[in-house]
Scaffold this motif. Structure first.
Motif: not given
Lengths: 102, 259
Positions: A18-24, A27, A29
């Motif tokens: 979920l990190c990628g789709p939620l925070l892209h 976030l 990196l």
């Protein structure tokens, strides 16, 4: 595996997904972190390939499994499909065992 | 869904279908091996439905069945899945259609879906590749696991069918393209050697985690300036008195953030 362990692994994995789709958008990196994450994945996959091909528990898995994996890997390198590679690896291993090789 | 699937050309549909079939075979091997290792049928079935990551499932199950702790099993699985975070960033655009798409679509994120998506440029085709591959693989993976569990109880020993060779093949197929890059290859080989050398005497699961130390094998090439920067502050703080170091260190991150 116990149920709590399975659920922990499942929730953790879902969180990572979920990190990628939620925070892209928020976030970013650093290039170094991306390389490190990608590279640690490569290292783990290679480590898993080596140990799962060659070992069972604390001992050597026998020759038939690595021989089958070698055949599958050679096919994969020659751009055979994943299905063909998997089936060839399993068939080679099963055939060698049928012939009496451990 | 059907019209979305139809936006993909025939060759791509066939490629995705072949991968789906292969993943079904591997799922069957997972189910059969789990049952043969003495796990109740609900364990591989629950894992395939909720974890849906072949590498992590084989790893965690192997560690648990080999007598390792649950913590080691979960940790190894999660580290192995950390790459999904990077994949998630690379395909995030296909799930920007709403909360439901994000929450449900994220669960379909697997290496193969990310790979097929990354190969497309057009937004609609990217979406179709991601969802088509994700949904198909979720179905075949779980169906395969179910068949493996059922067959595993009938076959008895999945080794007779060579099914134990399927697991290393999954890892190899995923890792082979990445091994073209020299630093990654060096790290990977060092890690694999380290894990193999320690497997005979370390508890199950630890050798794989220890293999991550192979990452330092890349230091001699691309990250040299980083390595230098890392050693300098250590030498400085050792020379400074502790009180000076703590007062100096506190404002430092703030100014760094502001700038």
């Amino acid at each position: 595996m116990t149920l709590p362990a399975i659920l922990l692994l499942a929730l953790g994995t879902y969180g990572l997904r979920l990190c990628g789709p939620l925070l892209h958008s928020r976030l970013t990196l650093s290039a170094r972190t991306r390389v490190l994450l990608a590279r640690s994945g490569v290292v783990l996959l290679c480590t898993m390939a080596a140990t799962s091909a060659l070992t069972t528990g604390h001992g050597f898995a026998g020759w038939s499994r690595p021989a089958g994996v070698l055949v599958g890997a050679a096919l994969a390198l020659r751009r055979a499909s994943f299905l063909v590679a998997v089936l060839a690896a399993a068939a080679t291993t099963a055939g060698l065992r049928l012939l009496g090789l451990r | 869904m059907r019209s979305l699937w139809n936006t993909l050309d025939r060759q791509l549909r066939r490629d995705i279908g072949a991968v789906g079939l292969a993943i079904g075979v591997v799922g069957a091997s997972f189910g059969a091996i789990a049952v043969a290792a003495g796990q109740s049928p609900w364990i591989p079935l629950t894992m395939s439905a909720t974890v849906f990551a072949g590498g992590a499932q084989f790893t965690a199950l192997g560690i648990a069945a080999g007598g390792g702790t649950a913590a080691a099993a979960v940790l190894a699985g999660l580290i192995l899945n950390a790459r999904l975070l990077v994949f998630g960033l690379s395909i995030a655009d296909v799930l920007q259609t709403g909360w439901r798409a994000r929450l449900l679509g994220s669960h379909l994120l697997v290496d193969q879906a990310a790979a097929f998506t990354q190969a497309e440029r057009d937004p609609l085709r990217r979406r179709a590749a991601y969802l088509g591959c994700g949904v198909l693989l979720y179905l075949t993976w779980n169906l395969g696991t179910l068949l493996g569990v059922l067959a595993g109880r009938a076959i008895g020993d999945p080794r007779a069918l060579g099914l134990d060779a399927a697991e290393p093949m999954v890892f190899l197929a995923l890792v082979l393209p990445a091994l073209r890059e020299a630093p990654a290859r060096r790290c990977a080989l060092a890690g694999a050697a380290l894990a193999l050398a320690t497997a005979p005497f370390l508890p199950a699961g630890l050798p794989v985690l220890l293999g991550l130390l192979g990452l330092v094998a890349a230091r001699h090439t691309s990250t040299e300036p980083v390595a230098d920067a890392g050693t300098e502050p250590v030498a400085d703080t050792r020379a400074d008195p502790p009180t000076v170091r703590s007062t100096d260190a506190a404002p430092a991150p703030r100014t760094a953030d502001d700038a």
